[in-house]
Design an enzyme around this catalytic site. Structure first.
Site, PDB file in Angstrom:
ATOM      1  N   LYS A   1       0.850  -1.197   0.000  1.00  0.00           N
ATOM      2  CA  LYS A   1       0.000   0.000   0.000  1.00  0.00           C
ATOM      3  C   LYS A   1       0.888   1.252   0.000  1.00  0.00           C
ATOM      4  CE  LYS A   1      -4.040   1.508   2.729  1.00  0.00           C
ATOM      5  NZ  LYS A   1      -4.869   1.157   3.911  1.00  0.00           N
TER       6      LYS A   1
ATOM      7  N   SER B   1      -9.613  -1.796   7.106  1.00  0.00           N
ATOM      8  CA  SER B   1      -8.989  -1.589   5.790  1.00  0.00           C
ATOM      9  C   SER B   1      -8.083  -2.716   5.305  1.00  0.00           C
ATOM     10  CB  SER B   1      -8.202  -0.279   5.789  1.00  0.00           C
ATOM     11  OG  SER B   1      -9.084   0.822   5.788  1.00  0.00           O
TER      12      SER B   1
ATOM     13  N   SER C   1      -9.486   0.353   3.001  1.00  0.00           N
ATOM     14  CA  SER C   1      -8.787   1.270   2.116  1.00  0.00           C
ATOM     15  C   SER C   1      -7.638   0.624   1.346  1.00  0.00           C
ATOM     16  CB  SER C   1      -8.250   2.444   2.936  1.00  0.00           C
ATOM     17  OG  SER C   1      -7.318   1.995   3.901  1.00  0.00           O
TER      18      SER C   1
END
Lengths: 68, 470
Positions: B80, B179, B155
Site C-alpha cells: 500500500k 482496511s 482502504s
C-alpha cells in the site's frame, strides 16, 4: 432538536480551528451530528470517575489469552 | 508449476530455498501478470521494475553463494502506498502528497527487506486510507478482479485486488476500521490485523494513531503467519509498540480444532445482513464443527456503545492531523474526504476523551461476555454482498449511496476499538460470484489462535485457492 444546530457548529469550528466548511458533503456530515449527540445521550452515566485512556493498554494485557 | 506468479508466499519461499525457482524468475512472472492485467484492475501506483529485478538477482546470488536465507527470501511483494521508503515517493493515495518523498524507511519494510522479500513497488489505496470501499479520485478506482464493476473494499484496495489477481504473493495493508479485512473479504484473500500495538508503525502514514494497524494480505493463513512473524514485535523507534514476545505463528498451525469453542454474537453483526452472507457464514461454521469445534451464540451488550465511540476516536484523530491541509488547501481532497474530515472538528474534546477512556472497560466487558468459556469469536466480515463501485460512490451520488458506503465497515470497526487480533478469510461466494468473508477474532495477543483456526479451515476448503479469471 428544536433549532438547526448546523450554523452554530460551523461557526464554532471556524472559531476554534480556522477550518471552513469545504463543501455540501461537509455540511451534510454535520447534520448527522444530531444522531451522534443522541447516541452520546444514551451513554451518559456509563463513564466512571476513574476511567482514563491508559486503562485500555492495561485491559489488553489483563485480557490476553494465558498461553498467548 | 508453470506460472510462478501463482505461488503463495510459503510456496515461493520454499521453491526458492530448494533451488526450484529463482527469485528473478518469480519476479518476472509477477511483472508479466501485472503487464497483462493491471490496466483493467488498476492496483499498481508505482512499479519499480528494475529495482525489483536487481533485488531478486541479489537474492539469487546470495543463495548461490550458500548464504543463510531469510524466511521470505525471493518472495515478490508490493505494498500500500503509505509505507515510507527513504527517497521513494509515497502518495498516500492523495494529490496533496503526490510529490512526498520520505526520509525514513518504515520499520516493517526494513524487516521484510531483512527477511529477503522483494519489494516491487506501491499500490492503490483510498485517499489517506479513509474510505472502506477503495474509491480513489486521484489514482482512479481499483477494480475487483472477480468482477470488474464491483468494488475492492478499502482502504487497502490495491493490496486486496493485487493479491487476488496473483500480481504478487503478498502485500501490506493498514487497518483502522477494517482496511485490511474488508479488501481481504471482498477480493477473496486472507488478511489479518494484529492486536493493537503488535506491529510497529514507524514510517507508516498515520490516520488514527489509537487504532491504526499494520498487517498483511495474502492467499493463505499460513502466509499471513509467516509475514506476521517477520513484522511483529517491539520497535525502539515506536514507543507504542508492544514488548510482548512474538510466538512462532507457523508452529501454532496445528490443524487441531478439537475442544475449540467458537462464540457467535447475536447482536450487531447480523443486523440487516444479506441472507446469502448469513447462509455462507453458517456453512463455514459447519466446517469448523466438523473438525470438533463447538459453536455457541452469545450476547454482547457493549456493541452499540462501541459503535458510537469508534467513530468519534477515528474522526477526531484524523481531523486533527489533517488540520493544516484542511485550512490551506481543502480543495485538494476528494469531496467526500474533506467533508468527512470537517465533521471531526465539531466533536467536543470531552466526548473524544470519553470515547478513549471507555475503551479499557468496554474491552473487559466484551471479553467477559464473548470469551467466557470460548476461544474465538466468529462473525461475517461484511453484512452485505459485495457492492459495485457505482453503488458506493459517494462523490457521484451521496444521497443515494452514503448509507451503503458506511455499512461496508459496520462489522470490522468494533475490533479496531477493542484492539483485538482479527483474521478475515474467504468462506464462500455469493450468487453473483463474488467472495464472502468470515472474521475470526481472538483475545489480545492471541494472533496465533486466530491464524490456527483460519489455517485449519483452509485445509478443508478451497475458497482461498480459487483464482479469478482475468
Amino acid at each position: 432538536m428544536a433549532t438547526d444546530p448546523v450554523p452554530q457548529i460551523e461557526e464554532a469550528i471556524g472559531l476554534w480551528t480556522g477550518v471552513q466548511c469545504p463543501n455540501e458533503a461537509g455540511r451534510r456530515g454535520l447534520e448527522d451530528f444530531c444522531a451522534l449527540i443522541k447516541e452520546f445521550e444514551a451513554l451518559r452515566g456509563t463513564m466512571v470517575f476513574e476511567d482514563e485512556p491508559a486503562t485500555f493498554e492495561a485491559a489488553l494485557r489483563a485480557e490476553a489469552e494465558p498461553e498467548a | 508449476m508453470s506460472d510462478l506468479a501463482l505461488l503463495s508466499v510459503t510456496e515461493a519461499a520454499d521453491a526458492f530455498a530448494k533451488g526450484e525457482a529463482t527469485a528473478e524468475a518469480m519476479v518476472r512472472a509477477c511483472l508479466a501478470r501485472i503487464d497483462a492485467f493491471d490496466a483493467e484492475v488498476n492496483s499498481v501506483v508505482r512499479l519499480d521494475r528494475e529495482e525489483a529485478l536487481a533485488a531478486a538477482a541479489a537474492q539469487d546470488k546470495a543463495r548461490a553463494a550458500g548464504a543463510a536465507l531469510g524466511p521470505l527470501a525471493g518472495v515478490p511483494m508490493m505494498h500500500k502506498d503509505m509505507y515510507y521508503r527513504a527517497g521513494r515517493v509515497s502518495t498516500c493515495g492523495s494529490a496533496i502528497r503526490r510529490d512526498f518523498v520520505p526520509s525514513v524507511t518504515a520499520t516493517v519494510l526494513r524487516r521484510l527487506d531483512a527477511a529477503g522479500a522483494i519489494d516491487m513497488g506501491t499500490l492503490n489505496m483510498a485517499e489517506f486510507a479513509q474510505n472502506p470501499t477503495g474509491h480513489n479520485a486521484h489514482h482512479g478506482d481499483c477494480h475487483n478482479p472477480w468482477n470488474l464493476p464491483y468494488c475492492t473494499g478499502g482502504s487497502s484496495s490495491g493490496s486486496g485486488a493485487g493479491v487476488a489477481a496473483r500480481f504478487f504473493a503478498a502485500a501490506l495493508g493498514s487497518d483502522t476500521g477494517g482496511s485490511i479485512r474488508l479488501p481481504a473479504s471482498i477480493c477473496g484473500v486472507t488478511g489479518i490485523k494484529g492486536t493493537q500495538t503488535r506491529v510497529p508503525r514507524t514510517g507508516v502514514m498515520p490516520l488514527s494513531f489509537s487504532m491504526d494497524n499494520v498487517g498483511p494480505l495474502t492467499r493463505t493463513a499460513r502466509d499471513s503467519a509467516r509475514i506476521m512473524g517477520v513484522i511483529s514485535g517491539k520497535d525502539p523507534l515506536d514507543p507504542t509498540s508492544a514488548p510482548e514476545p512474538v510466538p512462532d505463528y507457523e508452529a501454532a498451525l496445528t490443524d487441531d480444532l478439537r475442544g475449540l469453542s467458537v462464540a457467535v454474537p447475536r447482536e450487531w453483526f447480523f443486523e440487516s445482513a444479506d441472507p446469502i452472507v448469513v447462509a455462507t457464514f453458517e456453512a463455514a461454521l459447519e466446517v469448523l464443527k466438523s473438525r470438533g469445534a463447538t459453536v455457541t451464540r452469545v450476547s454482547c451488550s457493549s456493541l452499540r456503545a462501541i459503535g458510537t465511540y469508534v467513530a468519534v476516536v477515528s474522526r477526531v484523530e484524523a481531523a486533527t492531523i489533517h488540520a493544516n491541509w484542511m485550512r490551506e488547501h481543502p480543495g485538494d481532497y476528494s469531496v467526500h474526504l474533506s467533508g468527512r474530515l470537517y465533521g471531526g472538528y465539531a466533536i467536543p474534546g470531552t466526548h473524544y476523551l470519553e470515547a478513549l477512556s471507555r475503551r479499557g472497560p468496554l474491552l473487559r466487558q466484551f471479553c467477559a461476555e464473548a470469551f467466557a468459556g470460548h476461544h474465538i469469536v466468529a462473525t461475517p466480515t461484511l453484512r452485505m454482498r459485495v457492492p459495485t463501485l457505482a453503488e458506493t460512490d459517494i462523490d457521484a451520488d451521496p444521497e443515494a449511496n452514503w448509507a451503503r458506503h458506511m455499512a461496508v465497515s459496520a462489522n470490522t470497526r468494533p475490533f479496531n476499538y477493542l484492539g483485538l487480533p482479527t483474521v478475515s478469510i474467504p468462506c464462500g461466494f455469493d450468487d453473483r460470484g463474488l467472495p464472502v468473508g468470515m472474521q475470526i477474532t481472538a483475545r489480545p495477543f492471541a494472533e496465533a489462535r486466530a491464524l490456527m483456526v483460519a489455517d485449519a479451515f483452509q485445509r478443508d476448503t478451497d475458497w482461498h485457492a480459487r483464482v479469478p479469471a482475468l
